[in-house]
Scaffold this motif. Sequence first.
Motif, PDB file in Angstrom:
ATOM      1  N   TYR A 190      13.654  -3.016   0.785  1.00 37.84           N
ATOM      2  CA  TYR A 190      12.833  -3.638  -0.263  1.00 37.84           C
ATOM      3  C   TYR A 190      12.071  -2.540  -1.004  1.00 37.84           C
ATOM      4  CZ  TYR A 190       9.845  -7.041  -2.609  1.00 37.84           C
ATOM      5  OH  TYR A 190       9.211  -7.818  -3.565  1.00 37.84           O
ATOM      6  N   TYR A 191      12.166  -2.548  -2.339  1.00 41.40           N
ATOM      7  CA  TYR A 191      11.564  -1.476  -3.136  1.00 41.40           C
ATOM      8  C   TYR A 191      10.464  -1.978  -4.070  1.00 41.40           C
ATOM      9  CZ  TYR A 191      15.141   1.690  -1.425  1.00 41.40           C
ATOM     10  OH  TYR A 191      15.930   2.464  -0.604  1.00 41.40           O
ATOM     11  N   GLY A 192      10.065  -3.238  -3.893  1.00 40.46           N
ATOM     12  CA  GLY A 192       8.946  -3.757  -4.661  1.00 40.46           C
ATOM     13  C   GLY A 192       7.630  -3.440  -3.968  1.00 40.46           C
ATOM     14  N   VAL A 193       6.546  -4.013  -4.492  1.00 41.99           N
ATOM     15  CA  VAL A 193       5.228  -3.778  -3.904  1.00 41.99           C
ATOM     16  C   VAL A 193       5.090  -4.595  -2.628  1.00 41.99           C
ATOM     17  CG1 VAL A 193       2.740  -3.940  -4.271  1.00 41.99           C
ATOM     18  CG2 VAL A 193       4.242  -3.306  -6.174  1.00 41.99           C
ATOM     19  N   MET A 194       4.515  -3.970  -1.599  1.00 45.63           N
ATOM     20  CA  MET A 194       4.309  -4.615  -0.301  1.00 45.63           C
ATOM     21  C   MET A 194       2.851  -4.493   0.107  1.00 45.63           C
ATOM     22  SD  MET A 194       7.677  -3.142   1.726  1.00 45.63           S
ATOM     23  CE  MET A 194       7.556  -1.453   1.067  1.00 45.63           C
ATOM     24  N   GLY A 195       2.288  -5.568   0.656  1.00 47.69           N
ATOM     25  CA  GLY A 195       0.952  -5.527   1.229  1.00 47.69           C
ATOM     26  C   GLY A 195       1.056  -5.311   2.722  1.00 47.69           C
ATOM     27  N   VAL A 196       0.479  -4.211   3.215  1.00 43.97           N
ATOM     28  CA  VAL A 196       0.610  -3.844   4.625  1.00 43.97           C
ATOM     29  C   VAL A 196      -0.780  -3.625   5.228  1.00 43.97           C
ATOM     30  CG1 VAL A 196       2.877  -2.807   4.261  1.00 43.97           C
ATOM     31  CG2 VAL A 196       0.826  -1.389   4.036  1.00 43.97           C
ATOM     32  N   PRO A 197      -0.899  -3.585   6.554  1.00 45.69           N
ATOM     33  CA  PRO A 197      -2.204  -3.351   7.182  1.00 45.69           C
ATOM     34  C   PRO A 197      -2.819  -2.025   6.741  1.00 45.69           C
ATOM     35  CG  PRO A 197      -0.634  -4.153   8.792  1.00 45.69           C
ATOM     36  CD  PRO A 197       0.154  -3.845   7.554  1.00 45.69           C
ATOM     37  N   ILE A 198      -4.140  -1.962   6.786  1.00 43.07           N
ATOM     38  CA  ILE A 198      -4.863  -0.773   6.344  1.00 43.07           C
ATOM     39  C   ILE A 198      -4.501   0.449   7.176  1.00 43.07           C
ATOM     40  CG2 ILE A 198      -6.875  -1.211   7.794  1.00 43.07           C
ATOM     41  CD1 ILE A 198      -8.629  -0.223   5.497  1.00 43.07           C
ATOM     42  N   THR A 199      -4.021   0.231   8.398  1.00 42.92           N
ATOM     43  CA  THR A 199      -3.657   1.350   9.267  1.00 42.92           C
ATOM     44  C   THR A 199      -2.464   2.142   8.746  1.00 42.92           C
ATOM     45  OG1 THR A 199      -2.425  -0.233  10.621  1.00 42.92           O
ATOM     46  CG2 THR A 199      -4.631   0.375  11.375  1.00 42.92           C
ATOM     47  N   ILE A 200      -1.814   1.668   7.685  1.00 38.18           N
ATOM     48  CA  ILE A 200      -0.717   2.439   7.083  1.00 38.18           C
ATOM     49  C   ILE A 200      -1.208   3.791   6.607  1.00 38.18           C
ATOM     50  CG2 ILE A 200      -1.069   1.495   4.759  1.00 38.18           C
ATOM     51  CD1 ILE A 200       2.314   2.492   6.368  1.00 38.18           C
ATOM     52  N   ILE A 201      -2.498   3.884   6.299  1.00 42.51           N
ATOM     53  CA  ILE A 201      -3.044   5.154   5.809  1.00 42.51           C
ATOM     54  C   ILE A 201      -2.836   6.259   6.828  1.00 42.51           C
ATOM     55  CG2 ILE A 201      -5.142   6.351   5.083  1.00 42.51           C
ATOM     56  CD1 ILE A 201      -4.046   4.407   3.015  1.00 42.51           C
ATOM     57  N   ASN A 202      -2.871   5.910   8.107  1.00 41.39           N
ATOM     58  CA  ASN A 202      -2.661   6.922   9.135  1.00 41.39           C
ATOM     59  C   ASN A 202      -1.196   7.262   9.335  1.00 41.39           C
ATOM     60  OD1 ASN A 202      -3.867   8.687  11.083  1.00 41.39           O
ATOM     61  ND2 ASN A 202      -3.027   7.386  12.689  1.00 41.39           N
ATOM     62  N   ARG A 203      -0.314   6.508   8.696  1.00 40.18           N
ATOM     63  CA  ARG A 203       1.122   6.787   8.748  1.00 40.18           C
ATOM     64  C   ARG A 203       1.664   7.150   7.375  1.00 40.18           C
ATOM     65  NH1 ARG A 203       3.698   3.934  12.726  1.00 40.18           N
ATOM     66  NH2 ARG A 203       5.453   5.293  12.230  1.00 40.18           N
ATOM     67  N   TYR A 204       0.757   7.259   6.415  1.00 36.58           N
ATOM     68  CA  TYR A 204       1.188   7.413   5.021  1.00 36.58           C
ATOM     69  C   TYR A 204       1.792   8.784   4.761  1.00 36.58           C
ATOM     70  CZ  TYR A 204       0.866   7.982  -0.043  1.00 36.58           C
ATOM     71  OH  TYR A 204       1.151   8.242  -1.364  1.00 36.58           O
ATOM     72  N   ASN A 205       2.998   8.763   4.220  1.00 38.98           N
ATOM     73  CA  ASN A 205       3.696   9.971   3.809  1.00 38.98           C
ATOM     74  C   ASN A 205       4.010   9.808   2.320  1.00 38.98           C
ATOM     75  OD1 ASN A 205       5.619  11.943   3.185  1.00 38.98           O
ATOM     76  ND2 ASN A 205       6.580  11.863   5.206  1.00 38.98           N
ATOM     77  N   SER A 206       3.425  10.639   1.494  1.00 40.22           N
ATOM     78  CA  SER A 206       3.585  10.499   0.046  1.00 40.22           C
ATOM     79  C   SER A 206       5.015  10.751  -0.415  1.00 40.22           C
ATOM     80  CB  SER A 206       2.626  11.447  -0.683  1.00 40.22           C
ATOM     81  OG  SER A 206       2.896  12.798  -0.341  1.00 40.22           O
ATOM     82  N   GLU A 207       5.858  11.317   0.446  1.00 42.10           N
ATOM     83  CA  GLU A 207       7.267  11.495   0.117  1.00 42.10           C
ATOM     84  C   GLU A 207       8.054  10.211   0.341  1.00 42.10           C
ATOM     85  OE1 GLU A 207       8.894  14.898   2.152  1.00 42.10           O
ATOM     86  OE2 GLU A 207       6.919  15.855   2.193  1.00 42.10           O
ATOM     87  N   GLN A 208       7.510   9.303   1.144  1.00 39.01           N
ATOM     88  CA  GLN A 208       8.197   8.062   1.495  1.00 39.01           C
ATOM     89  C   GLN A 208       7.661   6.864   0.721  1.00 39.01           C
ATOM     90  OE1 GLN A 208       7.755   6.921   5.623  1.00 39.01           O
ATOM     91  NE2 GLN A 208       9.707   5.833   5.637  1.00 39.01           N
ATOM     92  N   PHE A 209       6.334   6.829   0.496  1.00 35.30           N
ATOM     93  CA  PHE A 209       5.711   5.684  -0.154  1.00 35.30           C
ATOM     94  C   PHE A 209       4.789   6.098  -1.294  1.00 35.30           C
ATOM     95  CE2 PHE A 209       6.205   4.237   4.337  1.00 35.30           C
ATOM     96  CZ  PHE A 209       7.092   3.195   4.119  1.00 35.30           C
TER      97      PHE A 209
END
Length: 338
Positions: free
Chosen positions: A282-301
């Motif tokens: 899925y390549y649209g906008v997704m609402g995910v838990p705030i804890t994604i920030i600790n897994r956030y990779n700017s190359e992926q998302f």
Amino acid sequence: MANKNTNLQKAKNTKNDEFYTTYETIESEVAHYVPHFYRKTVLCNCDDPFESNFCKYFLKNFNILKLSRLICTSYSSSAIVGTQLDLYDKKHKGVGFVLDVRKFSSSDGEISDDEVANFLRTANVIKTLNGDGDFRSTECVEYMKECDIVVTNPPFSLFSEIVAEIMRYRKKFLIIGSQNAITYKEIFPLIQNSEVWTGYRFGEMKFRVPNTSQPRKYRFWIDKSGQKWRSLGNAMWLTNLDNDRRHEFVNMTRTYNPTDYPKYDNYDAINVKTIRDIPYDYYGVMGVPITIINRYNSEQFELVGEANHGSDNEFDLFKPTINGKEIFKRILIRRKSQ
């Protein structure tokens, strides 16, 4: 500085600000960034030189890290000033202290606690400041200008202010805060633009609290020595020092279907319950838990914004509801093509 001093005093009286970091918490986090400290000047600008574990850690490891200089400044009304070492001169009440070290011991290894304590007592490296040690005061800002890396646990209510000051002077930093700060209007765009990111520990941390702290039903205890403690489940390290963790990719194994991923009532985005449920197709906008920030990779998302009240700031795009039922705030992301 009158208004700033008032604000800082209020911060010190706020229950969420009276947290003092353990040595182990500092040691385990800094271990991931050792090369960044080589020949650098470190500033701990919310840290009483007599009591702070930040000060203690960097003194004990001054030569292991091969620091060029260590500066620690304290706010005069710190609740722990003078509670452990017998160096606090009552006639200096109302002013802050500064420790300024450029050389400490000839040892190449970790320096002992006794050597640190003796050094603080006898080396004449701690002096009084002209003012109360507010990190935004003119004299403390001068120390900011001279440092390379800021490492501290600031009052949580002043988190945005200290980050703003650090970024204004283009310094590196490693500081503790609440995960709530992720969605602050001053912090979110820095994360969004990959100017800052989270460190390794993201979640549970325990802290010493002053003797004046009131008992709580949960996450509060008193140890055998009588020291009061609190733990926080939503603490974090925030930094702009590069680390390996922020380059790791989230492993996505789920496929999208409209039943498991309903759209919000008022925004074209799907709701994803947990990070492990992020669909790979899925390549649209997704609402995910705030804890994604600790897994956030700017190359992926891509960080699109947040969904909370729909009005907190320009990044708060809508209030998340599904079939009329409001859900907890979400971080909005979009997967990048790979």
